[in-house]
Design a protein around this motif. Sequence first.
Motif, PDB file in Angstrom:
ATOM      1  N   PRO A   1       0.818  -1.217   0.000  1.00 30.77           N
ATOM      2  CA  PRO A   1       0.000   0.000   0.000  1.00 30.77           C
ATOM      3  C   PRO A   1       0.854   1.270   0.000  1.00 30.77           C
ATOM      4  O   PRO A   1       2.075   1.205   0.148  1.00 30.77           O
ATOM      5  CB  PRO A   1      -0.805  -0.115   1.291  1.00 30.77           C
TER       6      PRO A   1
ATOM      7  N   TYR B   1       1.254  -0.050   6.316  1.00 30.88           N
ATOM      8  CA  TYR B   1       0.263  -0.340   7.347  1.00 30.88           C
ATOM      9  C   TYR B   1       0.654  -1.615   8.091  1.00 30.88           C
ATOM     10  O   TYR B   1       0.019  -2.648   7.960  1.00 30.88           O
ATOM     11  CB  TYR B   1      -1.125  -0.489   6.719  1.00 30.88           C
ATOM     12  N   LEU B   2       1.717  -1.513   8.869  1.00 30.64           N
ATOM     13  CA  LEU B   2       2.227  -2.696   9.568  1.00 30.64           C
ATOM     14  C   LEU B   2       1.941  -2.572  11.062  1.00 30.64           C
ATOM     15  O   LEU B   2       1.667  -1.488  11.562  1.00 30.64           O
ATOM     16  CB  LEU B   2       3.732  -2.823   9.331  1.00 30.64           C
ATOM     17  N   TYR B   3       2.029  -3.686  11.755  1.00 33.61           N
ATOM     18  CA  TYR B   3       1.802  -3.671  13.208  1.00 33.61           C
ATOM     19  C   TYR B   3       3.074  -3.182  13.901  1.00 33.61           C
ATOM     20  O   TYR B   3       4.118  -3.831  13.795  1.00 33.61           O
ATOM     21  CB  TYR B   3       1.460  -5.070  13.717  1.00 33.61           C
ATOM     22  N   PRO B   4       3.003  -2.074  14.619  1.00 33.44           N
ATOM     23  CA  PRO B   4       4.228  -1.528  15.207  1.00 33.44           C
ATOM     24  C   PRO B   4       4.806  -2.398  16.320  1.00 33.44           C
ATOM     25  O   PRO B   4       5.986  -2.289  16.641  1.00 33.44           O
ATOM     26  CB  PRO B   4       3.775  -0.169  15.763  1.00 33.44           C
ATOM     27  N   PHE B   5       3.958  -3.272  16.890  1.00 31.06           N
ATOM     28  CA  PHE B   5       4.437  -4.077  18.023  1.00 31.06           C
ATOM     29  C   PHE B   5       5.107  -5.378  17.581  1.00 31.06           C
ATOM     30  O   PHE B   5       5.669  -6.088  18.401  1.00 31.06           O
ATOM     31  CB  PHE B   5       3.277  -4.391  18.988  1.00 31.06           C
ATOM     32  N   LEU B   6       5.008  -5.701  16.292  1.00 28.59           N
ATOM     33  CA  LEU B   6       5.686  -6.915  15.796  1.00 28.59           C
ATOM     34  C   LEU B   6       7.055  -6.523  15.253  1.00 28.59           C
ATOM     35  O   LEU B   6       7.233  -5.413  14.752  1.00 28.59           O
ATOM     36  CB  LEU B   6       4.880  -7.556  14.675  1.00 28.59           C
TER      37      LEU B   6
ATOM     38  N   GLU C   1       8.500 -11.398  12.761  1.00 32.84           N
ATOM     39  CA  GLU C   1       7.116 -11.755  13.126  1.00 32.84           C
ATOM     40  C   GLU C   1       6.122 -11.215  12.099  1.00 32.84           C
ATOM     41  O   GLU C   1       5.116 -11.865  11.806  1.00 32.84           O
ATOM     42  CB  GLU C   1       6.785 -11.194  14.510  1.00 32.84           C
TER      43      GLU C   1
ATOM     44  N   GLU D   1       6.206 -13.439   9.196  1.00 29.61           N
ATOM     45  CA  GLU D   1       5.634 -14.727   9.611  1.00 29.61           C
ATOM     46  C   GLU D   1       4.102 -14.639   9.638  1.00 29.61           C
ATOM     47  O   GLU D   1       3.407 -15.561   9.219  1.00 29.61           O
ATOM     48  CB  GLU D   1       6.167 -15.093  10.993  1.00 29.61           C
ATOM     49  N   TYR D   2       3.611 -13.508  10.119  1.00 27.99           N
ATOM     50  CA  TYR D   2       2.157 -13.307  10.171  1.00 27.99           C
ATOM     51  C   TYR D   2       1.551 -13.387   8.763  1.00 27.99           C
ATOM     52  O   TYR D   2       0.585 -14.123   8.531  1.00 27.99           O
ATOM     53  CB  TYR D   2       1.860 -11.956  10.812  1.00 27.99           C
ATOM     54  N   TYR D   3       2.142 -12.650   7.839  1.00 28.99           N
ATOM     55  CA  TYR D   3       1.576 -12.637   6.490  1.00 28.99           C
ATOM     56  C   TYR D   3       1.757 -13.995   5.804  1.00 28.99           C
ATOM     57  O   TYR D   3       0.891 -14.427   5.039  1.00 28.99           O
ATOM     58  CB  TYR D   3       2.172 -11.491   5.666  1.00 28.99           C
TER      59      TYR D   3
ATOM     60  N   ARG E   1      14.780  -8.521  14.484  1.00 29.69           N
ATOM     61  CA  ARG E   1      14.108  -8.702  15.785  1.00 29.69           C
ATOM     62  C   ARG E   1      13.747  -7.383  16.449  1.00 29.69           C
ATOM     63  O   ARG E   1      13.381  -7.363  17.616  1.00 29.69           O
ATOM     64  CB  ARG E   1      15.008  -9.521  16.720  1.00 29.69           C
ATOM     65  N   ARG E   2      13.897  -6.308  15.715  1.00 23.86           N
ATOM     66  CA  ARG E   2      13.512  -5.013  16.283  1.00 23.86           C
ATOM     67  C   ARG E   2      12.061  -4.711  15.917  1.00 23.86           C
ATOM     68  O   ARG E   2      11.642  -4.968  14.783  1.00 23.86           O
ATOM     69  CB  ARG E   2      14.416  -3.909  15.733  1.00 23.86           C
TER      70      ARG E   2
ATOM     71  N   GLN F   1       6.721  -8.251   2.493  1.00 22.72           N
ATOM     72  CA  GLN F   1       5.439  -8.947   2.736  1.00 22.72           C
ATOM     73  C   GLN F   1       4.646  -9.109   1.447  1.00 22.72           C
ATOM     74  O   GLN F   1       3.910 -10.068   1.286  1.00 22.72           O
ATOM     75  CB  GLN F   1       4.628  -8.259   3.846  1.00 22.72           C
TER      76      GLN F   1
ATOM     77  N   ARG G   1       1.821  -6.651  24.179  1.00 22.53           N
ATOM     78  CA  ARG G   1       2.847  -5.632  23.910  1.00 22.53           C
ATOM     79  C   ARG G   1       2.294  -4.211  23.912  1.00 22.53           C
ATOM     80  O   ARG G   1       3.015  -3.270  24.199  1.00 22.53           O
ATOM     81  CB  ARG G   1       3.524  -5.918  22.567  1.00 22.53           C
TER      82      ARG G   1
ATOM     83  N   GLN H   1      -4.198  -1.425   9.015  1.00 22.81           N
ATOM     84  CA  GLN H   1      -3.505  -2.713   8.900  1.00 22.81           C
ATOM     85  C   GLN H   1      -4.414  -3.746   8.256  1.00 22.81           C
ATOM     86  O   GLN H   1      -3.951  -4.706   7.646  1.00 22.81           O
ATOM     87  CB  GLN H   1      -3.079  -3.229  10.285  1.00 22.81           C
TER      88      GLN H   1
END
Lengths: 410, 606
Positions: free
Chosen positions: A104, A108-113, A117, A120-122, A151-152, A169, B129, B196
């Motif tokens: 996009p 639009y990603l998850y900031p906590f992953l 990860e 891996e999610y996608y 891993r950050r 992704q 988290r 998201q």
Amino acid sequence: MSQAATPQADIPQAPLSQDMVVKCIGLTKVFKDFWLRNRVKAVNAIDLDIHRGEVFGLLGPNGSGKSTTIKLILGLLHPTAGRIAVFGQHPRDVKNKQRIGYLPEESYLYPFLNAYETLEYYARLFHQKRGIRKGRIDTLLEMVGLQHVARRPIGEYSKGMQRKIGLAQALINDPDLLILDEPTSGMDPIATADVKRVILSLAERGKTILLCSHLLSDVEDVTDRVAIMYGGKIRRHGQIDDLLEQHDRTMISTPAMDPQTEERVIQALESQGVCDTSIARPRQKLETLFLNIVAEAQASGAATSGAESGGKIAGFLATGADARGDAVIEQLVATRSTGSDAEHPSESELARDESKAHEDQVIGSLTGGAGAPGPEAPSPAPQTPPQEQADTSLIDSLIQKKDEDHKPNG
Amino acid sequence: MWLIVLLALVGLTEGIGLLLTAQGSGPVADVIRSIGRIIGNAWVIYGLIVWREVPWVRRFGVILLGTAAAQLLALVFWAMGWTDMIIALAGAYAMALIFYAGLWLIRILLSPGVAMFGVARTLIDEAIRMKVALVFIVGVAILIAVFPFIIDQEDFLKYRITSFLTWSLMATSALLSLMTLFLAIGTITKEQTQRQIFLTLTKPVNRAEYLAGKWLGITLINLLLLAVAGAGIYAFTMLLAAQPARDNADRLAVQSQVLVSRQWVEPTPPNPDELRQMYVDLLDRARDEDPERYGGPDDPPDRVSPADRADLQQKVMLKWFSIPNQSSKIYRFSGLEDAKQFPQPLQLRFKPKLAGSSIEGFVYLRLRINGRNYYKPGITTAQGLLKLAENNFHVLDIDPRDIDEAGGLTIEITNPTPGGVRQPVLNFNPKDGVELLYRVGGFEENLVRTLGVILMRLMFLAMLGLAAGAYLSFPVASLVCMLIYFTAASNAYLAESLQHYAAFPKDSLPFFEKILWLIARVFNLISEGKYYDLFKMLIKMIASGFMLITPSFGELNPTPLVSDGRLVPADMVARAVVWSGGVWTGLAGLIGWLIFRSRELARVTV
């Protein structure tokens, strides 16, 4: 491709080509206000065809309807009027999405992953088994040069780094259709060049790419065809070379000449009746100059802090290099059981021959062995229907309907 | 490599130490061992810093740091002499450890490449988290750990445990309910506003899978938190039970009335026609007084409106549980075949009240079981009467051998005239004034059933939150869900309050007559200018309609039962599974899906 400002535009009359990936007919999207009154016609009766294996550029200034068109193609919006078919199916067909990759306009990603990860999610959303998943994630992280920060949390990434994970992704499923909305926004010139190289590599492998951007130089470098949108309509479209060619001018390219020779050439041309001639030194593009300087600095081992990741991408894809970068992409493609390899045997074989040694190295790293597949060696991804067998009933019905619409009354 | 080096180091130094000790060089061996330990510890710290981004190292590091912090804090408490706090800290630490291990287990369970699992796993990561859930988790852990120490230490141990169970279960249920709602609404609304969801739903995931994945994630985290809270509640209950009791009776009461699971039986008259005859007599009198309402004397007894019938039945029960002076009542308890199998005594639990002044706050009564006078040292007078504090619950042990072959037990209660003083009418609350209880199981099973019922409620709330969040914004969805939650939680109280709030057609009226009555009433109130009454009536109409479509949690509330040592019935658990976990959850999910499936996620309102 055909385009017109109204639904009465040119419509292909011949039977639908099997290699049609996206087809829009009379596509219109109107946004309404709170009281459901029509307010903004974001897309206005456009016709659009995107063929298999081409890099198609959708250009236009902000608010011209590019992103809305993409969201209609992805099924995130419903057309107010007109029809869309993606691989011959309705855009909201879930199985079809197995073949689509999407980046996009914002990440639009998850900031906590973290990056690992996230991928891996996608990958899980594509029902990929653990072995395949892990192999692809490692390969993609290497490709975008973010393995050292895998891993950050994404929330700590710069915009450019987030765009790279976004691109990764979009490639996790080895898509047949890759939709990239402003893929290079927020990226430095090195990363931008890498992205363009990835686009060209994927195009060589028969992938269809829809590129949406207002960075014209980026589009010019990679696209086969473009459509220029303004005010929700397609204003011009066609092959990029055809559109950019100046039919009333001729350019002659030679090694550098001394002033006397230049004068003689001008006289010779004027003697032939060719007026309004000029001779100038060609300029290289600023981007090329920049990339060359950075490449030289990296070759000399100059230290850097902020641009480290960008440098790695350049090193990975540019120095040595292209073949290895190709091998990584090839590795992604190779996990598919059928598809593009079968359709382009000569290209695939060529790429394999050229990068055999590098490929062995990548496979070794993916499987944890020296090229030999381990117990969790990636197995073929879920097979998607070959494009030749795609159900084109929807497109055919669209054409039929359109034909009927165009029949003269009475 | 980190682990291999550590093991090699420990093995090497310990091996050399053993060898040296065997050769008689004890002090040198100690020095070698000490050096090995120092290097080993340094290596561990080095590894935790350098490889902190490796998942298992990070997990190990967190456990190590948590343990060290807990030990440090315990040391401070010990130095200050706060031993209670050390116990609370140990409990909270154990709960945290269980939570951490459970979380790891859930992540493994959700690792297969299934889209729904992917969504669920990401939700769990988000909950932990982004600290949405963490606030509630810490709240539950602290409350459970602190409750035992803020309850009045001078009170009877039985009541302290009962209070702890009541408050800790209520706090767990309330906090997890709020967490569930905020998490469910937050996750789905935030993914839409932060977009998201664009990426997720352009992958081969259908919208039902997406909703189901979110729901699964919330349910799993609730399951884990309930397990942690349950473990904490159980541990602190046992800790409380080990505290000194006020006396032997108090200790016995803890074991026989709280940390048990007891079935209870309510009495019936020995003659089944007795109550019916009382009802007919009462109805005849009512018909004499108000034939228009109750019907004529020749009408059959069942030709009375349901509301009036319920009212008359209530009066009959009050009368049956009232014993005038110098009179007796016989109460029979049936279905005690199971109780006969258990060696433990039966418990007759009752609360005597007088309809007038008591003698120094005491009630005197004679109790006969199967025709024999009941005697208990300490409370039996010389005349063979039982002297009991008025308006208090009393529990008397009864020998299970008194149960007859038919599985029944008959008791007779007499209102005597102690010392020639006439006592007022003696009565008991028809609801729980006289009961017979017997043990059928342990506290543990009862606690698990209670947590199971709470989980079903949380499953419904999770789906409710997702359904609301699928269409509404976070603040609006939160308000709607909170309204539904509080209505469901206090359904019974609200119904009672509404009954007295404004005039409303009687339940006995047919539906269309009710509508006509309401319309007529509205016009009357407007014509009479009673706008406030009209407003109240409208409020009642809206509230009644809303309550009609809202589930009632009050009917499925096991907390008072488990706190009182009563069996949480299997049918309550089954009803919770069917209604809360099945029907209501399914309905909320269906509504959510119907809204969500055709929603334009990238829609812009201009």
